[in-house]
Design a protein around this motif. Sequence first.
Motif, PDB file in Angstrom:
ATOM      1  N   TYR A   2      13.893  79.800  -9.870  1.00 15.96           N
ATOM      2  CA  TYR A   2      13.417  79.124  -8.673  1.00 15.96           C
ATOM      3  C   TYR A   2      11.908  79.263  -8.568  1.00 15.96           C
ATOM      4  CZ  TYR A   2      12.399  78.132  -3.834  1.00 15.96           C
ATOM      5  OH  TYR A   2      11.841  77.614  -2.690  1.00 15.96           O
ATOM      6  N   VAL A   3      11.255  78.145  -8.373  1.00 19.53           N
ATOM      7  CA  VAL A   3       9.809  78.138  -8.159  1.00 19.53           C
ATOM      8  C   VAL A   3       9.591  77.531  -6.781  1.00 19.53           C
ATOM      9  CG1 VAL A   3       7.594  77.297  -8.986  1.00 19.53           C
ATOM     10  CG2 VAL A   3       9.391  77.831 -10.614  1.00 19.53           C
ATOM     11  N   PRO A   4       9.048  78.288  -5.826  1.00 19.03           N
ATOM     12  CA  PRO A   4       8.869  77.746  -4.478  1.00 19.03           C
ATOM     13  C   PRO A   4       7.854  76.612  -4.460  1.00 19.03           C
ATOM     14  CG  PRO A   4       7.797  79.869  -4.679  1.00 19.03           C
ATOM     15  CD  PRO A   4       8.549  79.642  -5.962  1.00 19.03           C
ATOM     16  N   LEU A   5       8.013  75.715  -3.510  1.00 16.78           N
ATOM     17  CA  LEU A   5       7.051  74.635  -3.358  1.00 16.78           C
ATOM     18  C   LEU A   5       5.673  75.200  -3.043  1.00 16.78           C
ATOM     19  CD1 LEU A   5       8.788  71.859  -1.244  1.00 16.78           C
ATOM     20  CD2 LEU A   5       7.803  71.618  -3.501  1.00 16.78           C
ATOM     21  N   PRO A   6       4.649  74.666  -3.706  1.00 20.17           N
ATOM     22  CA  PRO A   6       3.300  75.112  -3.348  1.00 20.17           C
ATOM     23  C   PRO A   6       2.924  74.516  -1.996  1.00 20.17           C
ATOM     24  CG  PRO A   6       3.210  73.270  -4.866  1.00 20.17           C
ATOM     25  CD  PRO A   6       4.662  73.626  -4.712  1.00 20.17           C
ATOM     26  N   LEU A   7       1.979  75.144  -1.345  1.00 20.84           N
ATOM     27  CA  LEU A   7       1.515  74.579  -0.087  1.00 20.84           C
ATOM     28  C   LEU A   7       0.778  73.271  -0.336  1.00 20.84           C
ATOM     29  CD1 LEU A   7       0.289  77.772   1.773  1.00 20.84           C
ATOM     30  CD2 LEU A   7       2.408  76.498   2.119  1.00 20.84           C
ATOM     31  N   ILE A   8       0.003  73.224  -1.416  1.00 19.04           N
ATOM     32  CA  ILE A   8      -0.733  72.011  -1.757  1.00 19.04           C
ATOM     33  C   ILE A   8      -0.902  71.922  -3.267  1.00 19.04           C
ATOM     34  CG2 ILE A   8      -2.012  71.728   0.393  1.00 19.04           C
ATOM     35  CD1 ILE A   8      -4.350  73.148  -0.915  1.00 19.04           C
ATOM     36  N   ILE A   9      -1.117  70.714  -3.739  1.00 19.81           N
ATOM     37  CA  ILE A   9      -1.490  70.456  -5.138  1.00 19.81           C
ATOM     38  C   ILE A   9      -2.843  69.768  -5.045  1.00 19.81           C
ATOM     39  CG2 ILE A   9      -0.922  69.213  -7.244  1.00 19.81           C
ATOM     40  CD1 ILE A   9       2.054  69.341  -6.304  1.00 19.81           C
ATOM     41  N   THR A  10      -3.884  70.399  -5.567  1.00 22.38           N
ATOM     42  CA  THR A  10      -5.244  69.903  -5.352  1.00 22.38           C
ATOM     43  C   THR A  10      -5.842  69.220  -6.574  1.00 22.38           C
ATOM     44  OG1 THR A  10      -6.310  71.937  -6.070  1.00 22.38           O
ATOM     45  CG2 THR A  10      -5.679  71.793  -3.735  1.00 22.38           C
ATOM     46  N   LEU A  11      -6.885  68.490  -6.295  1.00 22.06           N
ATOM     47  CA  LEU A  11      -7.657  67.835  -7.341  1.00 22.06           C
ATOM     48  C   LEU A  11      -8.203  68.873  -8.323  1.00 22.06           C
ATOM     49  CD1 LEU A  11      -8.682  65.069  -8.252  1.00 22.06           C
ATOM     50  CD2 LEU A  11     -10.573  65.313  -6.662  1.00 22.06           C
ATOM     51  N   GLU A  12      -8.571  70.032  -7.806  1.00 18.60           N
ATOM     52  CA  GLU A  12      -9.097  71.086  -8.680  1.00 18.60           C
ATOM     53  C   GLU A  12      -8.045  71.560  -9.676  1.00 18.60           C
ATOM     54  OE1 GLU A  12     -11.906  70.225  -5.857  1.00 18.60           O
ATOM     55  OE2 GLU A  12      -9.817  70.716  -5.450  1.00 18.60           O
ATOM     56  N   MET A  13      -6.782  71.566  -9.272  1.00 15.60           N
ATOM     57  CA  MET A  13      -5.698  71.912 -10.202  1.00 15.60           C
ATOM     58  C   MET A  13      -5.636  70.876 -11.319  1.00 15.60           C
ATOM     59  SD  MET A  13      -2.922  73.013  -7.312  1.00 15.60           S
ATOM     60  CE  MET A  13      -1.540  73.447  -8.365  1.00 15.60           C
ATOM     61  N   ALA A  14      -5.831  69.605 -10.956  1.00 13.16           N
ATOM     62  CA  ALA A  14      -5.825  68.535 -11.951  1.00 13.16           C
ATOM     63  C   ALA A  14      -6.985  68.688 -12.933  1.00 13.16           C
ATOM     64  CB  ALA A  14      -5.884  67.178 -11.259  1.00 13.16           C
ATOM     65  N   PHE A  15      -8.168  69.091 -12.435  1.00 11.73           N
ATOM     66  CA  PHE A  15      -9.326  69.284 -13.301  1.00 11.73           C
ATOM     67  C   PHE A  15      -9.074  70.381 -14.333  1.00 11.73           C
ATOM     68  CE2 PHE A  15     -12.347  68.017  -9.605  1.00 11.73           C
ATOM     69  CZ  PHE A  15     -12.134  66.674  -9.859  1.00 11.73           C
ATOM     70  N   LYS A  16      -8.249  71.358 -13.992  1.00 11.49           N
ATOM     71  CA  LYS A  16      -8.002  72.505 -14.874  1.00 11.49           C
ATOM     72  C   LYS A  16      -6.835  72.294 -15.836  1.00 11.49           C
ATOM     73  CE  LYS A  16      -9.873  75.719 -11.484  1.00 11.49           C
ATOM     74  NZ  LYS A  16      -9.572  76.747 -10.494  1.00 11.49           N
ATOM     75  N   SER A  17      -6.112  71.200 -15.683  1.00 13.89           N
ATOM     76  CA  SER A  17      -4.993  70.913 -16.586  1.00 13.89           C
ATOM     77  C   SER A  17      -5.532  70.558 -17.971  1.00 13.89           C
ATOM     78  CB  SER A  17      -4.157  69.762 -16.030  1.00 13.89           C
ATOM     79  OG  SER A  17      -4.874  68.542 -16.124  1.00 13.89           O
ATOM     80  N   PRO A  18      -4.714  70.650 -19.011  1.00 10.99           N
ATOM     81  CA  PRO A  18      -5.218  70.349 -20.355  1.00 10.99           C
ATOM     82  C   PRO A  18      -5.882  68.973 -20.473  1.00 10.99           C
ATOM     83  CG  PRO A  18      -3.078  71.419 -20.511  1.00 10.99           C
ATOM     84  CD  PRO A  18      -3.323  71.150 -19.045  1.00 10.99           C
ATOM     85  N   ILE A  19      -5.228  67.934 -20.007  1.00  6.94           N
ATOM     86  CA  ILE A  19      -5.819  66.600 -20.096  1.00  6.94           C
ATOM     87  C   ILE A  19      -6.951  66.460 -19.093  1.00  6.94           C
ATOM     88  CG2 ILE A  19      -5.354  64.144 -19.661  1.00  6.94           C
ATOM     89  CD1 ILE A  19      -2.651  64.569 -21.099  1.00  6.94           C
ATOM     90  N   GLY A  20      -6.788  67.034 -17.901  1.00 10.14           N
ATOM     91  CA  GLY A  20      -7.838  66.980 -16.894  1.00 10.14           C
ATOM     92  C   GLY A  20      -9.141  67.601 -17.364  1.00 10.14           C
ATOM     93  N   LYS A  21      -9.047  68.728 -18.082  1.00  8.82           N
ATOM     94  CA  LYS A  21     -10.262  69.366 -18.621  1.00  8.82           C
ATOM     95  C   LYS A  21     -10.989  68.425 -19.570  1.00  8.82           C
ATOM     96  CE  LYS A  21      -8.686  74.149 -18.650  1.00  8.82           C
ATOM     97  NZ  LYS A  21      -8.277  75.259 -19.497  1.00  8.82           N
ATOM     98  N   LEU A  22     -10.232  67.788 -20.451  1.00  7.00           N
ATOM     99  CA  LEU A  22     -10.847  66.863 -21.417  1.00  7.00           C
ATOM    100  C   LEU A  22     -11.452  65.656 -20.704  1.00  7.00           C
ATOM    101  CD1 LEU A  22      -8.098  67.053 -24.185  1.00  7.00           C
ATOM    102  CD2 LEU A  22     -10.395  68.074 -24.265  1.00  7.00           C
ATOM    103  N   MET A  23     -10.753  65.138 -19.704  1.00  4.96           N
ATOM    104  CA  MET A  23     -11.285  64.013 -18.933  1.00  4.96           C
ATOM    105  C   MET A  23     -12.580  64.412 -18.233  1.00  4.96           C
ATOM    106  SD  MET A  23      -7.707  62.597 -17.266  1.00  4.96           S
ATOM    107  CE  MET A  23      -8.501  61.569 -16.037  1.00  4.96           C
TER     108      MET A  23
END
Length: 156
Positions: A2-23
Amino acid sequence: MYVPLPLIITLEMAFKSPIGKLMYEKGLRQRLISPKHSFLGTYLLQERKKDPPPFAEYLDILPKSLSDFPIFFTDEEKVWLKGSPFLDQVNEKVEDIKIDYNLICKEVPEFKEFSVRDYSEVRMIVSSRIFGISVNGVKTDGFVPYADMLNHKRPR
């Protein structure tokens, strides 16, 4: 697991993702037509691939069918819009999404594993749910699970 729902999913999380970093490294934040939607969309596509997806509960509540979004209307449905400036806006949105998709694929070839249809669908999900939010005093954009299903039209 079980993984609890995060309070938010932010743009900064997207920037740190593998594809987001390359973008980000390729300067796509300044070159995409819709950078916020693109970064968050690519992030959701990456998260969906994980087993299990970290945000499975959130991903499960997102729409499965997007046929009611005008960019996915059939030719027969678009006939009803003929003569309306709205049809031009729909066609322009389809082209803008393709332009962003092609730019991401050109600069980040790893992204080609996702189809233009995958990207178009996730872009519509993002555009219908994104919120401007403040996290620790920093303005950003992101998703607020469950709350993002509410109408966030301005003026409030």
